[in-house]
Design an enzyme around this catalytic site. Structure first.
Site, short mmCIF file in Angstrom:
data_model
loop_
_atom_site.label_atom_id
_atom_site.label_comp_id
_atom_site.label_asym_id
_atom_site.label_seq_id
_atom_site.Cartn_x
_atom_site.Cartn_y
_atom_site.Cartn_z
N HIS A 2 -16.79 -14.43 -9.58
CA HIS A 2 -17.81 -13.87 -8.67
C HIS A 2 -17.49 -14.18 -7.21
O HIS A 2 -18.40 -14.27 -6.38
CB HIS A 2 -19.21 -14.39 -8.99
CG HIS A 2 -19.55 -14.36 -10.44
ND1 HIS A 2 -20.14 -13.29 -11.06
CD2 HIS A 2 -19.35 -15.29 -11.41
CE1 HIS A 2 -20.31 -13.56 -12.35
NE2 HIS A 2 -19.83 -14.77 -12.60
N SER B 263 -4.69 -5.77 18.05
CA SER B 263 -5.75 -4.85 18.44
C SER B 263 -5.51 -4.45 19.89
O SER B 263 -5.00 -5.23 20.69
CB SER B 263 -7.10 -5.56 18.32
OG SER B 263 -8.04 -4.98 19.20
N LYS C 2 -6.60 -10.81 18.13
CA LYS C 2 -6.50 -10.30 16.76
C LYS C 2 -5.09 -10.26 16.21
O LYS C 2 -4.13 -9.94 16.90
CB LYS C 2 -7.06 -8.88 16.70
CG LYS C 2 -8.54 -8.84 16.95
CD LYS C 2 -9.32 -9.14 15.71
CE LYS C 2 -9.71 -7.84 15.06
NZ LYS C 2 -10.53 -8.07 13.86
N GLU D 112 -4.06 -3.97 3.95
CA GLU D 112 -5.14 -2.98 3.98
C GLU D 112 -4.61 -1.57 3.64
O GLU D 112 -5.26 -0.81 2.92
CB GLU D 112 -5.82 -2.97 5.35
CG GLU D 112 -6.62 -4.24 5.60
CD GLU D 112 -7.14 -4.34 7.03
OE1 GLU D 112 -7.40 -3.30 7.66
OE2 GLU D 112 -7.27 -5.47 7.52
N TYR E 281 5.04 28.22 -19.94
CA TYR E 281 5.10 28.00 -18.49
C TYR E 281 4.06 28.85 -17.76
O TYR E 281 3.83 30.01 -18.09
CB TYR E 281 6.50 28.33 -17.95
CG TYR E 281 6.59 28.13 -16.45
CD1 TYR E 281 6.83 26.87 -15.93
CD2 TYR E 281 6.37 29.18 -15.56
CE1 TYR E 281 6.87 26.65 -14.56
CE2 TYR E 281 6.42 28.98 -14.19
CZ TYR E 281 6.67 27.72 -13.69
OH TYR E 281 6.70 27.50 -12.34
N1 ARG Z 1 9.46 26.80 -8.51
C1 ARG Z 1 9.11 26.87 -9.90
C2 ARG Z 1 8.40 25.56 -10.33
O1 ARG Z 1 8.48 24.64 -9.62
C3 ARG Z 1 10.36 27.03 -10.71
C4 ARG Z 1 10.15 27.75 -11.97
C5 ARG Z 1 9.87 29.15 -11.70
N2 ARG Z 1 9.73 29.90 -12.90
C6 ARG Z 1 9.15 31.10 -12.90
N3 ARG Z 1 9.07 31.68 -14.05
N4 ARG Z 1 8.65 31.61 -11.84
O2 ARG Z 1 7.77 25.51 -11.33
#
Ligand code: ARG
Length: 459
Positions: free
Chosen positions: A158, A279, A285, A292, A319
């Site tokens: 504490h 400071s 200071k 920090e 993707y």
């Molecule tokens: N610049 C893209 C990334 O960082 C690369 C991959 C791009 N792929 C695509 N199908 N557009 O993810």
């Protein structure tokens, strides 16, 4: 201008300028330049070995890539940020240099597995670097611990003085934390070390790629086993930034203690001038700005983690362009944490510890009160009663601005006749600490055994 876009064929109109700029990632993925070349070198070597490219093409592409790498390193070739991303830049320069063979580099590859590979290669280096930096920090901690196994100080709960311990023991808690952080780096490296190259856009390719070969070429433990996951997995980044967040949490707690200890009220330590700032208005200071800032930057790294978790949470397989957003957050976390560990280590290494102030604070703070109660227990008093007697003794001392061991025996005996001459020995700072000998406790003999184990960690 839309420079040598890799995908213009299907389009009848130029991309809008703002769209192009919004979509481009070269401003930040140029950092992946070396990894991009390395991945391409592995890919082309494999294409050659598999007979997908001729020997001549393989040689030309390889030499072209090596010349690009060297020229960028030498500063002869600048990374042109007018390209969409680092992958487009490398391919365009390659084709410019070697002609048509350059256009074959991307056979059996997509930017999706390419970027997944580049980011993994880059992150693997960051994980290793972080482990090394943590080792440096642990070495400094170890040195200070070895020098301070009998530097007595109050331990707190504490933020109130609780029981006495040593500086070595207090710092040992941080040694444990940073050691765990280091182990986390090793775990992450082992889990992430599989190669996504060859996953293609999402469904592998019809070319007879040898994925084991490229994986081994780049020091991976093998290829990843699902092509959809290969291009859409960012778990290793999330694990790494989580682990980095924990490193920052540890650094931040330590910083907080350093700030408190460095205050005029405590004066347990003095931060070196080289790691302090002044400071503009108050001439007296000397501020603990580095501690920090480390504490402050912790929030920033947590933010990077939250950003990436949120980017990933709703993405359908495989993707999606959202995933391009992994880079700035990840790079910011990597850079921030590296700087913080380096600066913190330097600050810690140069701190002066005021042993006199620490010991005095432990004596003044009744940190031996538990031991005084244990003393009475040794004289046959039940613990609850002993607790109450020592409570009265403490109150008596507070009213007279004295410490328990500064009180004459006859005055102690007014509170309990169980106190005898041997009480002074029993509640001395030295006795209180040195009798604590269980594994992990601050007594010197216990600490020595632990330090021996820590030495083994640092080999
Ligand atoms: N610049 C893209 C990334 O960082 C690369 C991959 C791009 N792929 C695509 N199908 N557009 O993810």
């Amino acid at each position: 201008m839309n420079m040598a876009q890799l995908w213009g064929g299907r389009f009848t109109k130029e991309t809008d300028k703002l769209v192009y700029a919004f979509n481009a990632s070269i401003g930040f993925d140029k950092r992946l330049f070396e990894q991009d070349i390395e991945g391409s070198l592995a890919h082309v070597a494999m294409l050659g070995k598999q007979g997908i490219l001729s020997k001549e093409e393989t040689r030309e592409i390889t030499q072209g890539l090596i010349s690009i790498r060297e020229d960028v390193k030498k500063g002869v070739l600048g990374i042109d940020e007018n390209y969409e991303d680092i992958h487009s830049f490398v391919e365009a320069v390659l084709t410019e240099r070697i002609g048509d063979a350059g256009k074959k580099l991307h056979t059996g590859r997509s930017r999706n597995d390419q970027v997944a590979l580049d980011m993994r290669l880059y992150t693997r280096v960051q994980v290793e670097t972080t482990e090394d930096l943590l080792t440096q920090l642990l070495k400094v901690l170890f040195r200070i611990m070895e020098e301070n196994t009998d530097t007595y100080m109050p331990g707190f709960t504490h933020l109130q003085k609780a029981q006495p311990l040593t500086l070595a023991h207090h710092l040992g808690a941080y040694f444990e934390m940073f050691h765990r952080d280091r182990l986390r780096m090793r775990d992450i490296r082992a889990r992430m070390n599989f190669c996504p190259l060859g996953a293609g856009a999402l469904a592998g390719t019809t070319y007879p790629l040898d994925r084991e070969y490229t994986a081994e070429w780049m020091g991976f433990d093998g290829p990843t086993l699902n092509s959809m996951d290969s291009v859409s997995d960012r778990d290793y980044l999330l694990e790494f930034i989580s682990a980095l967040s924990i490193v920052m949490m540890h650094l931040s707690r330590f910083s907080e203690e350093i700030i408190i200890w460095n205050s005029d009220e405590y004066k347990f330590i003095e931060i070196d001038d080289a790691y302090s700032t002044g400071s503009s208005i108050m001439p007296q200071k000397k501020n603990p700005d580095i501690a920090e800032l480390v504490r402050g930057k912790t929030g920033r790294v947590y933010g990077d983690l939250m950003a990436l978790l949120t980017v990933m949470k709703g993405l359908p397989l495989a993707y999606n362009k959202d995933m391009q957003e992994d880079k700035e957050a990840a790079f910011d976390a990597f850079d921030t944490v590296k700087d913080c560990i380096v600066l913190f280590t330097g600050m810690l290494d140069t701190i002066k510890f005021r042993k006199d102030r620490m010991a005095e604070s432990a004596v003044r703070g009744f940190t031996n009160a538990t031991d005084a109660a244990d003393y009475l227990v040794g004289k046959g008093v039940p613990f609850r009663e002993a607790h109450s007697i020592v409570g009265k003794l403490v109150l008596y001392c507070i009213e007279r601005n004295m410490s328990i061991d500064g009180l004459p025996l006859d005055e102690m005996q007014k509170i309990s006749d169980k106190f005898e001459e041997d009480i002074y020995e029993a509640v001395s700072l030295k006795t209180c600490v040195e009798k604590r000998l269980t594994v992990g406790a601050p007594g010197r003999e216990a600490m020595k055994k632990v330090l021996e184990i820590y030495k083994g960690y640092l080999k």
